[in-house]
Motif scaffolding. Structure first.
Motif, mmCIF file in Angstrom:
data_model
loop_
_atom_site.group_PDB
_atom_site.id
_atom_site.type_symbol
_atom_site.label_atom_id
_atom_site.label_comp_id
_atom_site.label_asym_id
_atom_site.label_seq_id
_atom_site.Cartn_x
_atom_site.Cartn_y
_atom_site.Cartn_z
ATOM 1 N N ARG A 45 0.842 -1.211 0.000
ATOM 2 C CA ARG A 45 0.000 0.000 0.000
ATOM 3 C C ARG A 45 0.873 1.257 0.000
ATOM 4 O O ARG A 45 0.652 2.192 -0.775
ATOM 5 C CB ARG A 45 -0.908 0.012 1.231
ATOM 6 C CG ARG A 45 -1.988 -1.022 1.223
ATOM 7 C CD ARG A 45 -2.664 -1.138 2.579
ATOM 8 N NE ARG A 45 -3.526 0.011 2.823
ATOM 9 C CZ ARG A 45 -4.844 -0.063 2.880
ATOM 10 N NH1 ARG A 45 -5.459 -1.223 2.711
ATOM 11 N NH2 ARG A 45 -5.558 1.010 3.109
ATOM 12 N N ILE A 64 2.687 1.761 -3.391
ATOM 13 C CA ILE A 64 1.812 2.308 -4.435
ATOM 14 C C ILE A 64 1.655 3.808 -4.240
ATOM 15 O O ILE A 64 1.740 4.592 -5.192
ATOM 16 C CB ILE A 64 0.443 1.593 -4.445
ATOM 17 C CG1 ILE A 64 0.601 0.142 -4.883
ATOM 18 C CG2 ILE A 64 -0.547 2.334 -5.352
ATOM 19 C CD1 ILE A 64 -0.652 -0.707 -4.700
ATOM 20 N N ALA A 65 1.447 4.241 -2.998
ATOM 21 C CA ALA A 65 1.333 5.680 -2.715
ATOM 22 C C ALA A 65 2.626 6.408 -3.074
ATOM 23 O O ALA A 65 2.588 7.503 -3.656
ATOM 24 C CB ALA A 65 0.974 5.907 -1.246
ATOM 25 N N CYS A 107 -0.112 11.912 -1.093
ATOM 26 C CA CYS A 107 -0.393 10.484 -1.275
ATOM 27 C C CYS A 107 -0.222 9.741 0.040
ATOM 28 O O CYS A 107 0.756 9.965 0.750
ATOM 29 C CB CYS A 107 0.556 9.897 -2.313
ATOM 30 S SG CYS A 107 0.485 10.680 -3.929
ATOM 31 N N GLY A 121 -0.893 5.675 1.915
ATOM 32 C CA GLY A 121 -1.193 4.261 1.716
ATOM 33 C C GLY A 121 -2.523 3.849 2.317
ATOM 34 O O GLY A 121 -2.957 2.727 2.124
ATOM 35 N N TYR A 128 -5.061 8.136 -2.348
ATOM 36 C CA TYR A 128 -4.855 7.161 -1.277
ATOM 37 C C TYR A 128 -5.216 5.755 -1.751
ATOM 38 O O TYR A 128 -5.997 5.574 -2.677
ATOM 39 C CB TYR A 128 -5.632 7.512 -0.003
ATOM 40 C CG TYR A 128 -7.139 7.451 -0.125
ATOM 41 C CD1 TYR A 128 -7.826 6.280 0.143
ATOM 42 C CD2 TYR A 128 -7.874 8.572 -0.477
ATOM 43 C CE1 TYR A 128 -9.205 6.220 0.057
ATOM 44 C CE2 TYR A 128 -9.253 8.530 -0.570
ATOM 45 C CZ TYR A 128 -9.913 7.351 -0.301
ATOM 46 O OH TYR A 128 -11.281 7.286 -0.406
ATOM 47 N N VAL A 129 -4.606 4.778 -1.111
ATOM 48 C CA VAL A 129 -4.887 3.379 -1.371
ATOM 49 C C VAL A 129 -5.967 2.960 -0.388
ATOM 50 O O VAL A 129 -5.762 3.030 0.822
ATOM 51 C CB VAL A 129 -3.617 2.509 -1.220
ATOM 52 C CG1 VAL A 129 -3.929 1.055 -1.545
ATOM 53 C CG2 VAL A 129 -2.493 3.047 -2.104
ATOM 54 N N TYR A 175 -9.228 -3.359 -0.556
ATOM 55 C CA TYR A 175 -8.623 -4.329 -1.459
ATOM 56 C C TYR A 175 -9.319 -5.675 -1.334
ATOM 57 O O TYR A 175 -9.987 -5.958 -0.342
ATOM 58 C CB TYR A 175 -7.119 -4.488 -1.203
ATOM 59 C CG TYR A 175 -6.743 -4.905 0.198
ATOM 60 C CD1 TYR A 175 -6.632 -6.244 0.534
ATOM 61 C CD2 TYR A 175 -6.493 -3.960 1.185
ATOM 62 C CE1 TYR A 175 -6.288 -6.631 1.820
ATOM 63 C CE2 TYR A 175 -6.149 -4.339 2.467
ATOM 64 C CZ TYR A 175 -6.040 -5.672 2.775
ATOM 65 O OH TYR A 175 -5.694 -6.057 4.044
ATOM 66 N N PHE A 215 -6.234 -3.547 -5.449
ATOM 67 C CA PHE A 215 -6.367 -2.390 -4.575
ATOM 68 C C PHE A 215 -7.256 -1.363 -5.252
ATOM 69 O O PHE A 215 -7.036 -1.023 -6.421
ATOM 70 C CB PHE A 215 -4.995 -1.760 -4.310
ATOM 71 C CG PHE A 215 -4.081 -2.614 -3.493
ATOM 72 C CD1 PHE A 215 -4.114 -2.569 -2.109
ATOM 73 C CD2 PHE A 215 -3.190 -3.476 -4.103
ATOM 74 C CE1 PHE A 215 -3.276 -3.370 -1.352
ATOM 75 C CE2 PHE A 215 -2.336 -4.278 -3.363
ATOM 76 C CZ PHE A 215 -2.384 -4.222 -1.980
ATOM 77 N N CYS A 254 -7.915 2.319 -5.259
ATOM 78 C CA CYS A 254 -7.317 3.579 -4.834
ATOM 79 C C CYS A 254 -8.266 4.712 -5.214
ATOM 80 O O CYS A 254 -9.092 4.562 -6.112
ATOM 81 C CB CYS A 254 -5.975 3.788 -5.523
ATOM 82 S SG CYS A 254 -4.830 2.404 -5.299
ATOM 83 N N GLU A 307 -11.953 6.429 -8.644
ATOM 84 C CA GLU A 307 -11.171 5.303 -8.151
ATOM 85 C C GLU A 307 -10.333 4.720 -9.275
ATOM 86 O O GLU A 307 -10.746 4.721 -10.432
ATOM 87 C CB GLU A 307 -12.096 4.216 -7.602
ATOM 88 C CG GLU A 307 -12.904 4.662 -6.408
ATOM 89 C CD GLU A 307 -13.941 3.650 -5.964
ATOM 90 O OE1 GLU A 307 -14.409 3.767 -4.825
ATOM 91 O OE2 GLU A 307 -14.302 2.738 -6.751
#
Length: 149
Positions: free
Chosen positions: A7, A10-11, A28, A30, A42-43, A46, A63, A65, A138
């Motif tokens: 997470r 990815i951010a 950003c 997670g 943001y993540v 999931y 995920f 996001c 998203e």
């Protein structure tokens, strides 16, 4: 896969987005937050599909996001969001996140996963966070990685 680390990675990858002149840098995280500083990525939630290969070899995680922008001016907010959701270019979240795939033969997200792919954009609408409304959408990021960790 270590979900918390993925997470955050990815951010971190999303932070590489270049915002248009006059627009603050993309913040950003997670995880979802109740203190949004726009524009914000943001993540969120999931889903995990376990055992994609035999013997706990690989799992697949999707995920969901979100990216949120100000709605102070509806038109400019939509233009900013459209740029972030584009398929390529310096302002594209897809392009920024997919750089974290690494070169051919390398692991993704600095070794945290085997591969990742931004598969789609969905739910372009108004979002409410802590009583404030934002324009947002998203992005779904599919990550595959070791199932035994």
């Amino acid at each position: 896969m270590q979900i918390s680390a993925v997470r955050d990675a990815i951010a971190d990858a999303a932070r590489a987005v270049t915002m248009p002149d006059g627009i603050p840098a993309l913040t950003c995280t997670g995880y979802a937050t109740d203190a949004v500083t726009v524009p914000h990525f943001y993540v969120g939630d999931y889903t995990i599909t376990f055992d994609k290969t035999f013997g706990r070899g690989q799992d697949e995680v999707e995920f969901t996001c979100a990216v949120l922008v100000s709605r102070a001016d509806d038109l400019s907010g939509q233009k900013i969001l459209d740029g972030l959701l584009s398929g390529g270019g310096p302002g594209s979240l897809k392009a920024a996140i997919e750089v974290a795939r690494g070169a051919p033969g390398e692991y993704a997200l600095g070794g945290l996963a085997d591969d990742l792919h931004v598969t789609r954009v969905q739910s372009y609408r108004w979002y409410e966070v802590a009583g404030t409304q934002y324009l947002g959408a998203e992005l779904v990021v599919r990550v595959i990685g070791e199932g035994g960790t």
